[in-house]
Scaffold this active site. Structure first.
Site, short mmCIF file in Angstrom:
data_model
loop_
_atom_site.label_atom_id
_atom_site.label_comp_id
_atom_site.label_asym_id
_atom_site.label_seq_id
_atom_site.Cartn_x
_atom_site.Cartn_y
_atom_site.Cartn_z
CB SER A 238 -1.08 -0.41 1.19
OG SER A 238 -2.55 0.79 1.08
CG ASP A 345 -5.24 -1.48 -5.11
OD1 ASP A 345 -5.87 -0.28 -4.14
OD2 ASP A 345 -4.57 -1.99 -4.03
CG HIS A 394 -5.26 -2.69 -0.07
ND1 HIS A 394 -4.81 -1.83 -1.56
CD2 HIS A 394 -4.74 -1.60 0.35
CE1 HIS A 394 -3.97 -0.85 -0.81
NE2 HIS A 394 -3.94 -0.63 -0.16
#
Length: 500
Positions: A238, A345, A394
């Protein structure tokens, strides 16, 4: 007489070698058996170039054996006692907290920054992981973040130890290729996408030192064995994945400048390849969720005093915000980087104002989601090493299911192993390995059309949904899509269920 004296010595050396070999096997069996898990897929074969990194090392002095037999026997006895009984060995899998010696490099609130470390003596591979966790870009939303997500801004309540999962796991069943590396986890406490270089001021109220935290951790690790490393893999998920793209060359340049040019620095960016696209619905820029991706970064880099890669800065002078988006910064990166990115995502959809909870999505939202997959696929086409499943999710590399997801029959650990091999072979002027792919991207057009995607659960009932149930929840019209494709609806449902 001299020949007679050498016989017991040679026998002892042979006995010692047997002990060392059994010790290494014992350690490997125990490391994999502490928390036994079902084996989901066999680990890729170990190649000769890596064997030196997976054996255990024991400090033994072979000098003057003939003249000091008693001392030699003492060493053998100590080694035997350390290896027996194998089942009683308590191997420590935890990473331990270390604070930076340089106290001027801090978290947002001025508390000391640091890292977690699990050493693997005998291995010359180091994996340094950058944690993710969004960011804040002005005093108001940083104050709110401090109240609700303090561990991302302060080290005051960090635990003393941390257990690694996924690619940070020390268990070969969960981490078949990197389990025996030296593991480093750097907690995210700078809220600046690992880019800041600004100390705490009265105006901001916070320090933003993400890029300097990475540099200081590298310096600290040199005295703990990194100076003898062969490979350093800078990984992150991330915001940490974006942090890898921003910092991998800076890490390589730092080590080279300190005289460690022999360390091969590489990057692994997971779920950090964001697009600077238009939102589905434009809203006022109030927080990190409502703002467009470009607007948050434009405001953030000024507030954080961000440092971006020099080559990218020169390409986008005056518009350095471009360097936070993968497809814009990637062409300027010198170090080898492997990109892992879900084609759908969840974080990208969130900042694009696509809400996936509550009522099924509308037709316009469905088209937007499909177009997102197409856009991401287009930006990744020139990335030589990548893994991009058509899933709605994610982050992945620190999940315990990371070995289960496949693209075109290849798992992510296998793809990373192939990448390591290709880099090793290219350095030695060898042809790339056959049947060992490193460029893997799904072609199917819908979220979760890949049957190995992570499990989806209904957010209200908590029950698992199959692909068809999920697509219907997303507003997918099977009848209409079948008509457009010129096929029977039942055939289309079968294709969706199988991931065709």
């Amino acid at each position: 007489m001299k020949a007679v004296r050498m016989v017991p010595s040679l026998l002892l050396v042979l006995f010692l070698l047997v002990l060392m070999q059994s010790g290494a096997l014992c350690a490997r069996r125990f490391r994999g058996g502490r928390n036994p898990q079902p084996r989901r897929s066999p680990p890729p074969p170990t190649h000769r170039a890596d064997r030196g990194d997976t054996t255990e090392s024991f400090p033994l002095d072979f000098t003057a054996v003939e003249e000091n037999m008693d001392n030699f026997m003492t060493q053998v006895k100590n080694l035997a006692q350390s290896l027996y009984p194998c089942s009683a060995q308590k191997l420590d899998h935890d990473m331990k907290l270390n604070f930076l010696v340089n106290t001027s490099v801090t978290c947002n609130d001025g508390s000391p920054a640091g890292y977690y470390l699990k050493e693997s003596r005998g291995s010359r591979r180091w994996l340094i992981f950058l944690e993710g966790g969004w960011y804040c870009f002005n005093k108001e939303n940083c104050d709110s973040r401090y109240e609700t997500m303090r561990r991302f801004m302060s080290s005051s309540k960090w635990p003393q130890t941390k257990r690694g999962t996924g690619i940070l796991s020390p268990l070969p069943e969960e981490n078949p290729h990197w389990w025996n590396a030296n593991m480093v986890f750097i907690p995210y406490c700078s809220s600046d996408v690992w880019s800041g270089a600004t100390t705490k001021t009265d105006q901001s109220g916070y320090a933003f030192l993400g890029s300097l935290i990475i540099q200081e951790v590298i310096k600290s690790l040199l005295s703990k064995g990194l100076d003898n490393a062969r490979v350093l893999l800078l990984a992150g998920s991330s915001a940490g994945g974006t942090g890898v793209l921003l910092n991998v060359d800076r890490v390589a340049e730092l080590l080279k400048g300190m005289g460690y040019a022999g360390i091969q620095v590489r990057g692994l960016s997971d779920s950090g390849w964001f697009l600077d696209n238009k939102q589905y619905h434009c809203t006022d820029c109030v927080d990190t969720i409502s703002c467009t991706p470009t607007e948050t970064i434009k405001r953030g880099i000024k507030y954080w005093g961000s440092v971006v890669p020099e080559r990218c800065r020169q390409s986008h002078e005056g518009e350095e915000w471009n360097c936070f988006f993968g497809y814009r910064v990637f062409p300027s990166i010198k170090s080898p980087v492997f990109v892992v990115q879900w084609l759908f995502d969840e974080a990208q959809l969130t900042v694009d104002n696509i809400q996936l909870t509550g009522q099924p999505v509308q037709e316009g939202q469905w088209r937007y989601i499909q177009n997102l997959g197409t856009e991401l696929r287009n930006t990744l086409k020139d990335v030589p090493a990548m893994f991009a499943p058509a899933c709605l999710s994610h982050e992945v590399i620190t999940r315990n299911y990371w070995i289960d997801v496949q693209v075109k029959g290849t798992s992510l650990p296998r793809a990373l192993h192939c990448w390591d091999r290709s880099l090793h072979d290219s350095r030695n002027n060898k042809a790339p390995p056959k049947a060992c792919p490193v460029h893997l991207i799904d072609n199917c057009p819908w979220p979760h059309c890949n049957p190995t995607c992570p499990t989806i659960r209904d957010q209200f009932t908590g029950q698992e949904m199959n692909v068809v149930q999920f697509l219907m929840h997303m507003g997918f019209d099977v009848q209409k899509m079948a008509q457009q494709q010129g096929m029977d609806p039942s055939k289309l449902l079968g294709m969706l269920s199988s991931g065709s």
